[in-house]
Design a protein around this motif. Structure first.
Motif, PDB file in Angstrom:
ATOM      1  N   ARG A  47      52.876  40.810  33.856  1.00  8.03           N
ATOM      2  CA  ARG A  47      52.272  41.548  34.977  1.00  8.03           C
ATOM      3  C   ARG A  47      51.219  42.530  34.478  1.00  8.03           C
ATOM      4  N   GLU A  50      48.147  40.637  33.849  1.00  9.46           N
ATOM      5  CA  GLU A  50      47.477  40.268  35.112  1.00  9.46           C
ATOM      6  C   GLU A  50      46.673  41.440  35.669  1.00  9.46           C
ATOM      7  N   VAL A  51      47.284  42.607  35.671  1.00  7.77           N
ATOM      8  CA  VAL A  51      46.608  43.799  36.193  1.00  7.77           C
ATOM      9  C   VAL A  51      45.361  44.106  35.381  1.00  7.77           C
ATOM     10  N   GLU A  53      43.580  42.145  33.476  1.00  2.00           N
ATOM     11  CA  GLU A  53      42.554  41.113  33.678  1.00  2.00           C
ATOM     12  C   GLU A  53      41.857  41.308  35.026  1.00  2.00           C
ATOM     13  N   SER A  54      42.648  41.607  36.055  1.00  2.00           N
ATOM     14  CA  SER A  54      42.090  41.798  37.393  1.00  2.00           C
ATOM     15  C   SER A  54      41.136  43.000  37.444  1.00  2.00           C
ATOM     16  N   VAL A  55      41.554  44.120  36.857  1.00  2.00           N
ATOM     17  CA  VAL A  55      40.695  45.309  36.910  1.00  2.00           C
ATOM     18  C   VAL A  55      39.448  45.122  36.058  1.00  2.00           C
ATOM     19  N   ASP A  57      37.853  42.248  35.655  1.00  2.00           N
ATOM     20  CA  ASP A  57      36.960  41.433  36.477  1.00  2.00           C
ATOM     21  C   ASP A  57      36.333  42.251  37.605  1.00  2.00           C
ATOM     22  N   HIS A  58      37.141  43.075  38.244  1.00  2.00           N
ATOM     23  CA  HIS A  58      36.636  43.888  39.348  1.00  2.00           C
ATOM     24  C   HIS A  58      35.606  44.904  38.853  1.00  2.00           C
ATOM     25  N   GLN A  70      39.719  49.249  31.888  1.00  2.00           N
ATOM     26  CA  GLN A  70      40.985  48.748  31.353  1.00  2.00           C
ATOM     27  C   GLN A  70      41.766  49.861  30.666  1.00  2.00           C
TER      28      GLN A  70
END
Length: 94
Positions: A47, A50-51, A53-55, A57-58, A70
């Protein structure tokens, strides 16, 4: 626009960031109760990945430094895990 006006705007944003961090911490406490009831460990490497990687990308999409974002979220994740430890009795309450 004056320097004072922009600084006041930044202060408002800073206050909103703090409010959102507090909200995130409250949610981390709720997650702790779910994890405790299910016998799940506090740290979830998948998790966290995932977080992060998501931040990343955002941040790229938002045209801000993704590495710095990050780093901020690494701190937020650590804070959340500490809150979960506190809720489970493993950590120290502030």
């Amino acid at each position: 626009m004056s320097l004072e006006k922009v600084r006041a705007d930044i202060s408002r944003v800073d206050n909103e960031i703090i409010r959102l961090i507090a909200q995130r911490q409250e949610l981390a406490g709720k997650i702790a109760h779910i994890k405790i009831s299910r016998g799940m460990p506090i740290h979830d490497q998948h998790r966290a990945g995932e977080v992060l990687e998501s931040v990343f990308d955002h941040a790229v999409e938002s045209r801000i430094d993704p590495v710095s974002v990050q780093k901020i979220f690494e701190i937020l994740i650590a804070m959340s895990e500490e809150r979960q430890r506190e809720c489970s009795g493993e950590g120290n309450l502030p």
